[in-house]
Design a protein around this motif. Sequence first.
Motif, PDB file in Angstrom:
ATOM      1  N   PHE A 150       0.824  -1.212   0.000  1.00 33.27           N
ATOM      2  CA  PHE A 150       0.000   0.000   0.000  1.00 33.27           C
ATOM      3  C   PHE A 150       0.858   1.262   0.000  1.00 33.27           C
ATOM      4  O   PHE A 150       0.338   2.366  -0.164  1.00 33.27           O
ATOM      5  N   VAL A 151       2.189   1.118   0.127  1.00 32.94           N
ATOM      6  CA  VAL A 151       3.082   2.273   0.064  1.00 32.94           C
ATOM      7  C   VAL A 151       4.298   1.921  -0.792  1.00 32.94           C
ATOM      8  O   VAL A 151       4.838   0.813  -0.710  1.00 32.94           O
ATOM      9  N   LYS A 152       4.701   2.857  -1.634  1.00 33.34           N
ATOM     10  CA  LYS A 152       5.910   2.736  -2.442  1.00 33.34           C
ATOM     11  C   LYS A 152       6.625   4.081  -2.421  1.00 33.34           C
ATOM     12  O   LYS A 152       6.041   5.118  -2.078  1.00 33.34           O
ATOM     13  N   ASN A 153       7.918   4.079  -2.775  1.00 33.76           N
ATOM     14  CA  ASN A 153       8.646   5.348  -2.877  1.00 33.76           C
ATOM     15  C   ASN A 153       9.701   5.234  -3.958  1.00 33.76           C
ATOM     16  O   ASN A 153      10.137   4.136  -4.316  1.00 33.76           O
ATOM     17  N   ASP A 154      10.104   6.391  -4.485  1.00 36.58           N
ATOM     18  CA  ASP A 154      11.146   6.398  -5.517  1.00 36.58           C
ATOM     19  C   ASP A 154      12.350   7.241  -5.103  1.00 36.58           C
ATOM     20  O   ASP A 154      13.160   7.626  -5.938  1.00 36.58           O
ATOM     21  N   GLY A 155      12.457   7.525  -3.790  1.00 34.42           N
ATOM     22  CA  GLY A 155      13.580   8.308  -3.312  1.00 34.42           C
ATOM     23  C   GLY A 155      13.307   9.794  -3.256  1.00 34.42           C
ATOM     24  O   GLY A 155      14.113  10.559  -2.720  1.00 34.42           O
ATOM     25  N   HIS A 156      12.180  10.181  -3.770  1.00 35.43           N
ATOM     26  CA  HIS A 156      11.782  11.581  -3.703  1.00 35.43           C
ATOM     27  C   HIS A 156      10.307  11.714  -3.299  1.00 35.43           C
ATOM     28  O   HIS A 156       9.955  12.511  -2.436  1.00 35.43           O
ATOM     29  N   TYR A 157       9.478  10.894  -3.923  1.00 38.62           N
ATOM     30  CA  TYR A 157       8.051  10.882  -3.619  1.00 38.62           C
ATOM     31  C   TYR A 157       7.674   9.589  -2.888  1.00 38.62           C
ATOM     32  O   TYR A 157       8.258   8.521  -3.126  1.00 38.62           O
ATOM     33  N   ILE A 158       6.697   9.700  -2.007  1.00 38.13           N
ATOM     34  CA  ILE A 158       6.076   8.539  -1.382  1.00 38.13           C
ATOM     35  C   ILE A 158       4.660   8.435  -1.939  1.00 38.13           C
ATOM     36  O   ILE A 158       3.924   9.424  -1.983  1.00 38.13           O
ATOM     37  N   ILE A 168       0.094  11.232  -3.412  1.00 37.57           N
ATOM     38  CA  ILE A 168       1.485  11.441  -3.817  1.00 37.57           C
ATOM     39  C   ILE A 168       2.076  12.526  -2.914  1.00 37.57           C
ATOM     40  O   ILE A 168       1.619  13.665  -2.911  1.00 37.57           O
ATOM     41  N   VAL A 169       3.072  12.123  -2.118  1.00 37.32           N
ATOM     42  CA  VAL A 169       3.682  13.017  -1.144  1.00 37.32           C
ATOM     43  C   VAL A 169       5.124  13.294  -1.550  1.00 37.32           C
ATOM     44  O   VAL A 169       5.913  12.354  -1.735  1.00 37.32           O
ATOM     45  N   GLU A 170       5.457  14.555  -1.706  1.00 35.38           N
ATOM     46  CA  GLU A 170       6.848  14.932  -1.943  1.00 35.38           C
ATOM     47  C   GLU A 170       7.556  14.861  -0.590  1.00 35.38           C
ATOM     48  O   GLU A 170       7.331  15.684   0.287  1.00 35.38           O
ATOM     49  N   ALA A 171       8.397  13.848  -0.435  1.00 33.71           N
ATOM     50  CA  ALA A 171       8.977  13.548   0.879  1.00 33.71           C
ATOM     51  C   ALA A 171      10.395  14.063   1.059  1.00 33.71           C
ATOM     52  O   ALA A 171      10.920  14.074   2.178  1.00 33.71           O
ATOM     53  N   VAL A 180       1.405  16.501  -2.829  1.00 31.60           N
ATOM     54  CA  VAL A 180       1.379  17.323  -4.042  1.00 31.60           C
ATOM     55  C   VAL A 180       0.349  16.846  -5.048  1.00 31.60           C
ATOM     56  O   VAL A 180      -0.014  17.580  -5.966  1.00 31.60           O
ATOM     57  N   GLY A 181      -0.098  15.600  -4.910  1.00 33.23           N
ATOM     58  CA  GLY A 181      -1.058  15.072  -5.870  1.00 33.23           C
ATOM     59  C   GLY A 181      -1.974  14.048  -5.226  1.00 33.23           C
ATOM     60  O   GLY A 181      -1.613  13.406  -4.230  1.00 33.23           O
ATOM     61  N   LYS A 182      -3.151  13.899  -5.805  1.00 31.69           N
ATOM     62  CA  LYS A 182      -4.133  12.981  -5.243  1.00 31.69           C
ATOM     63  C   LYS A 182      -5.116  12.582  -6.332  1.00 31.69           C
ATOM     64  O   LYS A 182      -5.503  13.418  -7.156  1.00 31.69           O
ATOM     65  N   ASP A 252       3.088  14.225 -14.568  1.00 32.82           N
ATOM     66  CA  ASP A 252       2.843  15.402 -13.728  1.00 32.82           C
ATOM     67  C   ASP A 252       2.337  14.882 -12.380  1.00 32.82           C
ATOM     68  O   ASP A 252       1.173  14.498 -12.257  1.00 32.82           O
ATOM     69  N   ARG A 253       3.235  14.858 -11.355  1.00 31.19           N
ATOM     70  CA  ARG A 253       2.853  14.305 -10.053  1.00 31.19           C
ATOM     71  C   ARG A 253       1.712  15.080  -9.392  1.00 31.19           C
ATOM     72  O   ARG A 253       0.999  14.537  -8.567  1.00 31.19           O
ATOM     73  N   THR A 254       1.545  16.318  -9.758  1.00 32.33           N
ATOM     74  CA  THR A 254       0.481  17.112  -9.141  1.00 32.33           C
ATOM     75  C   THR A 254      -0.891  16.768  -9.716  1.00 32.33           C
ATOM     76  O   THR A 254      -1.914  17.097  -9.106  1.00 32.33           O
ATOM     77  N   HIS A 255      -0.904  16.137 -10.876  1.00 33.37           N
ATOM     78  CA  HIS A 255      -2.174  15.774 -11.507  1.00 33.37           C
ATOM     79  C   HIS A 255      -2.057  14.369 -12.117  1.00 33.37           C
ATOM     80  O   HIS A 255      -1.904  14.217 -13.334  1.00 33.37           O
ATOM     81  N   PRO A 256      -2.081  13.326 -11.280  1.00 28.41           N
ATOM     82  CA  PRO A 256      -2.023  11.967 -11.828  1.00 28.41           C
ATOM     83  C   PRO A 256      -3.193  11.729 -12.785  1.00 28.41           C
ATOM     84  O   PRO A 256      -4.341  12.104 -12.486  1.00 28.41           O
ATOM     85  N   ARG A 257      -2.895  11.157 -13.935  1.00 27.84           N
ATOM     86  CA  ARG A 257      -3.901  11.010 -14.992  1.00 27.84           C
ATOM     87  C   ARG A 257      -4.235   9.535 -15.200  1.00 27.84           C
ATOM     88  O   ARG A 257      -3.358   8.719 -15.466  1.00 27.84           O
TER      89      ARG A 257
END
Length: 720
Positions: A150-158, A168-171, A180-182, A252-257
Amino acid sequence: MRNRSVGFFAVSALSLGAVGIVPSACNSTGTPSYQAAYEACVASVPKPAPQVVAGNASKVQSGLVASDENAADATMRAAAVAGMRRAVDNAKYNALVNLRCSALSKGSGEYDSAGGAGSGGVPAPANDHGSPTNVSGTNNQVSGVDEADFVKNDGHYIYTATGSALHIVEAWPAKSMREVGKATLEGTPLKLFVVGDRALVYSSVQKQNAAPSRLRSAPIGGGSSGACTYGYDCDFSGDGTATTLSLFDLTDRTHPRLVRTLKSSASLIAARRIGNAVHTVLGQRATTPSYRTYPEGSPKTEAEAERAFEALKIDNEKAMANLTMKDQLPTLDAGGGAAPITHLLQSTVPDGVAFTTVLSLDIANDSAPLNSVTVLSRAGAVYASAKSLYMAVPHQRDGYYGWFDDAPSFDEVSSVHKFAIGDGVLATEYRASGTVKGRVLNQFSMDEKDDHLRIATTTGHLPSPNAHNTLSILGQEGPALKVSGQIDNIANGEDIRSVRFDGDRGFMVTFKKTDPLYAFDLSKPSAPVILGELKIPGFSTYMHVMDKNHLLTIGYDANDHGDFAFFDGVLLQIFDVSNPKSPALVHKAKIGTRGSSSEALSDHLAFNYFVPKGALALPMTICEGGGDGSYGTNMTFSGLMVYDVSLDRGFALRGTVAHPNAETGNGYNNGGCYNWWTNASSEVKRSIFMDDIVYSVSTSRIKANDLQTLATDVAEVSIR
């Protein structure tokens, strides 16, 4: 469905419940005299007589054969009738036990499985804001085979799938952590994968009750509801809901499509990702109009009960004579409406009224074709290597569905089905099947090496002295998985609590009162060997390969009481297995008392050992107080615990990150101290390391804390 009649004493496989022991009422053998009389009485009641469903062979080879909707309909109808007969026969047996033996039964209470009363780092990607040097990833069983969480990360976003949305959390950097996105999701979010700029999210959706209104719909495929990760007292059968797979473009992490939606009528069992290929296992239990399992009124004599239950079976069969089942085949809607499955296989042993599908898709291509294989069979524990997916389906001989020609002397076996998978969608196809003695605990009970499957199983249930364990090695010969080598009767009178394979070595923990850690040499598939064992109090539920010579484990301590043991606080241990003929415990740390729990005890995805910092992060609920066999009454902590772990010094608590539940004010809910031992009550579910920052993740918020000052929150974000 939890099975708590697996402890100190149970009268039979169809036990009416565990019976309490009064020490002063024992005979010379240490068995309570009334208990012995009750056991003798129960043994005198005839067990349900085996019956083979008309049209089913009494003996068959394990395997899968091609089928179609008409053949599936006939098989499901016969299985539904068989399931009804079995349910009525079991109800009759329990009624006869009650009529004949109830006067001999004394005491009450439940016994836990321990016999007591009561219940590494991965490089981070570059980004415009700088990036951490090392980041922890998902604690996958097999390197290169990603597991949905239920959680993943890429080293910048969670990224989390929780509440009702993809968050989408800018961590990074931690001080400026923010959402930043939902994207709102249909149903209840479950798990997800994230690869580059793509996210695949699984969510469950409640089904409409399509059963006839005059009768209540009842699942007849067998199994429990809800997610099952550990498998000691739950089944890998899904929760009965439908599943929606939502594919998002995250450029665009702020607007997942949302770019693709797939809707399956089946529920999520497991999912693995190899490269861009995602392989999802889905399960669906069919439903049938409910039937009565107990006659009207209460039979007063055994003869009256015999007549009433037999008449009930006849009435039920008449009501089910025109039952049509093929309209319950699982469906998949890829955008053009719900379509029934086309590639259908059928187990040679009719296996309940349920379906299991392996669905493969390309996460990087929203228009790529899908590939699927569906089996008319219950689901089971799922293991996947980089090229094969295995499913182990448990069976118990009952005479209703026939039995296996290749396992004539066993009463409890698992069908093991092998599917080819890989980093391409089109690679997915059914390959072979076989049968092994016993049942698996979870995915870690299986491992593939050099085209051989190593599988550890348990036969029987505690407290039966006949319970024992088996390690088998299977090789593929054409369409068959055959036993190449085997060690049977391991730890008689005990059951498996954890397994780990590491190259040519294997490790197994069994338990009744103590924790025998067994070490195996598996270098010769035809001749596996037990090299050594170590007996200590308690048991490990998860073993992590710390390095080639050491295992890092989590489990429970136990207090020995002669014939049984009470499970106690959470136990962390390091074992030296450099000499597998003489494994040794080198360090341990105990946390709390009875009732303390951790999500990591029953779900390895919550266990986070971060090699670059030598740190271990664990969700934890600590309970204190109580006494020997009594639960702690005071929850003193719920949150994340971080330990420094070294081979020289063992475990040193670096600090904690508290997650008090806001609904309980400034404290914790003491009721969480009374959970069943496989059901953790910790609010924190996962953790992530990014250099010196540790993120603690619950289903409602994420906290960021510096490893040097863990008690002070750096930042917090709500993900409700």
